[in-house]
Scaffold this active site. Structure first.
Site, PDB file in Angstrom:
ATOM      1  N   GLN A  78       0.659  -0.960   0.148  1.00  0.00           N
ATOM      2  CA  GLN A  78      -0.134   0.142  -0.058  1.00  0.00           C
ATOM      3  C   GLN A  78       0.894   1.428   0.028  1.00  0.00           C
ATOM      4  O   GLN A  78       1.166   1.865   0.779  1.00  0.00           O
ATOM      5  CB  GLN A  78      -1.139  -0.050   1.058  1.00  0.00           C
ATOM      6  CG  GLN A  78      -1.907   0.917   1.091  1.00  0.00           C
ATOM      7  CD  GLN A  78      -2.992   1.104   2.053  1.00  0.00           C
ATOM      8  OE1 GLN A  78      -3.231   0.062   2.715  1.00  0.00           O
ATOM      9  NE2 GLN A  78      -3.745   2.056   2.175  1.00  0.00           N
ATOM     10  N   PHE A  79       1.227   1.650  -1.314  1.00  0.00           N
ATOM     11  CA  PHE A  79       1.912   2.797  -1.377  1.00  0.00           C
ATOM     12  C   PHE A  79       1.488   4.111  -0.749  1.00  0.00           C
ATOM     13  O   PHE A  79       2.463   5.049  -0.414  1.00  0.00           O
ATOM     14  CB  PHE A  79       2.401   3.289  -2.852  1.00  0.00           C
ATOM     15  CG  PHE A  79       1.500   3.874  -3.646  1.00  0.00           C
ATOM     16  CD1 PHE A  79       1.458   5.296  -3.599  1.00  0.00           C
ATOM     17  CD2 PHE A  79       0.492   3.269  -4.287  1.00  0.00           C
ATOM     18  CE1 PHE A  79       0.566   5.993  -4.393  1.00  0.00           C
ATOM     19  CE2 PHE A  79      -0.567   3.757  -4.958  1.00  0.00           C
ATOM     20  CZ  PHE A  79      -0.514   5.149  -4.922  1.00  0.00           C
ATOM     21  N   THR A  80       0.224   4.219  -0.539  1.00  0.00           N
ATOM     22  CA  THR A  80      -0.489   5.407  -0.107  1.00  0.00           C
ATOM     23  C   THR A  80       0.111   5.417   1.546  1.00  0.00           C
ATOM     24  O   THR A  80      -0.396   6.633   1.966  1.00  0.00           O
ATOM     25  CB  THR A  80      -1.919   5.306  -0.073  1.00  0.00           C
ATOM     26  OG1 THR A  80      -2.622   4.339   0.703  1.00  0.00           O
ATOM     27  CG2 THR A  80      -2.492   5.321  -1.624  1.00  0.00           C
TER      28      THR A  80
END
Length: 149
Positions: A78-80
């Site tokens: 989850q890059f966010t």
């Protein structure tokens, strides 16, 4: 590396209607590689995840680790998690690792986890995923593993 762990009774990842990863009791961990992260940070993150005492013992105290309870580990990229929301209303993601580096580090973390723990499930890097979970407690904790100085 950044991570958010959630102690769960159960969790699963669905992509296009198909369950691609699922666990019963254990930890759902959302994972983000940042610029400058290496395989060392992935190894240190895994060591922390396996040993962190977030499960209740017989007295009801958080005193047992994932390994102690033989729980599942569901790892989801989850890059966010690297979002910068300090200014404006649109988050920036410049601190996140480039996609190829993020995928390489996520895959490395998954390989290490599968070598060290019997129950490991995953999402799919870069996919549009729906994550379903029953948070136990609720227990949710952020983890930050920084490059060694």
């Amino acid at each position: 590396m950044l991570a958010v762990l959630q102690r769960v009774r159960e969790a699963r990842v669905v992509i296009e209607g198909e369950v691609v990863g699922a666990i019963d009791q254990g930890l759902l961990v959302l994972v983000c590689a940042e610029k400058g992260d290496t395989e060392d940070e992935a190894a240190r993150l895994l060591a922390k995840l396996l040993k962190l005492r977030v499960f209740a013992d017989a007295a009801g105290k958080m005193n047992l680790s994932l390994q102690d309870v033989a729980g599942g580990l569901l790892l989801v990229s989850q890059f966010t998690l690297a979002a910068d929301t300090r200014s404006g209303t649109r988050p920036g993601f410049s601190a996140a690792a480039a996609p190829q580096d993020g995928e390489r580090l996520y895959d490395h973390l998954v390989r290490l986890a599968r070598d060290a723990h019997p129950v490991v499930a995953t999402g799919r890097f870069g996919a549009d995923m729906q994550v379903h979970l029953v948070n136990d407690g609720p227990v949710t904790m952020p983890l930050t593993i920084r490059p060694a100085a």
